[in-house]
Design an enzyme around this catalytic site. Sequence first.
Site: not given
Ligand code: MSP
Length: 508
Positions: A17, A20, A126, A129, A143, A146, A300, A303
């Site tokens: 999304h 990311h 959780c 997380c 949490c 979540h 926020k 999903k």
């Molecule tokens: N798999 C773990 C990371 C392991 S690294 C060794 C993880 N994955 S995740 O798919 O949940 O991705 C988290 C990352 O996505 C966040 O750290 C950030 O970079 C990005 N983001 C997810 N949601 C976001 C927002 N709402 N806003 C900005 N960045 C976001 O955690």
Amino acid sequence: MKYYITTPIYYINDKPHIGHAYTMILSDVAARWHRIKGDDVKFLTGTDENSKKTVLAAAKAGVDDIARYTDSMSAGWSDTWRAMNITYDEFIRTTEPRHQRSALALFHAAHKAGDIYVKKYQGLYCSGCEAYKTEKDLVDGLCPDHKRAPDAVEEENYFFAVTRYRDQLLAHIEQNPLFIRPVSRRNEVVNFIKDAMEDFSVSRVNPGIGIEIPQTSELPLSGQVLYVWFDALANYITACGYGTEDSWNKDGYWPASLHMMGKDIIKFHCAFWPAMLLSAGLPLPESVFAHGFFTVEGQKISKSLGNAVNPLDITSVYGNDALRWYLLSEITQGEDGEYSSEGLRQVYRSALSSGIGNCFQRVMTMVQKYCDGKIPEGWDIVGPSQEKWVLYSEAMNTLDFKRACGEVLELVKACDQYIDQQQPWALAKIDPVRVRIVLANLVRTLADIALMIRPLMPDTATRMLAYFGSQATEKALMSPQRATVHGHDILEPGFAFPQVEPLFPPIV
Ligand code: MSP
């Protein structure tokens, strides 16, 4: 100089999304900037697959064969980044054999250092997380990230003695002010390390996916896989060949220059990860940068709200560069922000269409008219000052991309003011020699603008550069001098440029 930049590896139970995509855009800008500076860059991203979430999502999707599920989901992530022009050099998947080897090697190194022990554990887990929670972490029993109650879990696992590294971690953070950026996050991590950090379990009873820990006389538990975070963090060294004798760090990229991520996962990267590296006797990364989180239309990203905007839905309308510019110029790096479709539309109209795009079109159309469609020569002002380049470079070096965008827009404004003052259309009637000089000055500044936006809006920069000379793109992007190349270096006086097309056409 080596510049090794990494992003988090993403869970594959869902599609990418906009949040990311933001992490990827920031990392891509940094990677491109360092390539321009002449650094030897390695830009790593990938997918974090050995998670219980994967097993649950595959079951929900009705796919029995987990490998088939992970293959197709992971491809969705790499395809998205490619479509968004993200120039990663390597894509890692935690289900690859090279990663299994590396993560296990790291576990064994920690064991050899005496930092792994067996413990029976009761806790609140959780799965959102992928982490244990303490009562203190919960809000009304849920949490906070979540919004669900963690599961009560009782397991016998391997634990990692992270608390042994408490003092070393605190000393490292103190002695290396750039280790955690922005500085505003440092206290949060320091408080966690001082007051809340406990040894954590680094294995789990096999949830149906994961890297199995072979049972030995010294490692007596059976049916254990590496805990997903211990596994995932190791990806950064897997990509440098960890776990192999002959190719570990052959290219010298470790220690990483920058781990880029969102603020949600700094605890893992600034406390657990460095302790794991210390335990294995490996050098620590230079820096961790945690950007903020942003909301979509005020909420926020979630999903259940259905607001997890697919970045490709935006780029298919506005293009990759417009999304980049919007996120880079509107969100202060390191702070929380907001994505809104109206905000994007406005930035597209003002800064891009009426700003950079209009200035470029105005100038090049006048050059077409008053200079026979050829790049004029004989500028008599020095273009943007050296100081401007210094300010821009400083902003880029400190990941302050918002400021870098601001520097570019100031130059655009200066061009617009110069046009209004000089009125080339009036000048052409009375002084055809002078008008060429005025336009040469403008073209020269546009060339500087194109160079400055190379890492920020790479497609737009390439499109602009094609107007300035037959070699302009090569000089800007490929020549060994590209780090110091400025507008006047790439202009080819007399070059007959193609028909001027709008850089940012109106979008209905
Ligand atoms: N798999 C773990 C990371 C392991 S690294 C060794 C993880 N994955 S995740 O798919 O949940 O991705 C988290 C990352 O996505 C966040 O750290 C950030 O970079 C990005 N983001 C997810 N949601 C976001 C927002 N709402 N806003 C900005 N960045 C976001 O955690």
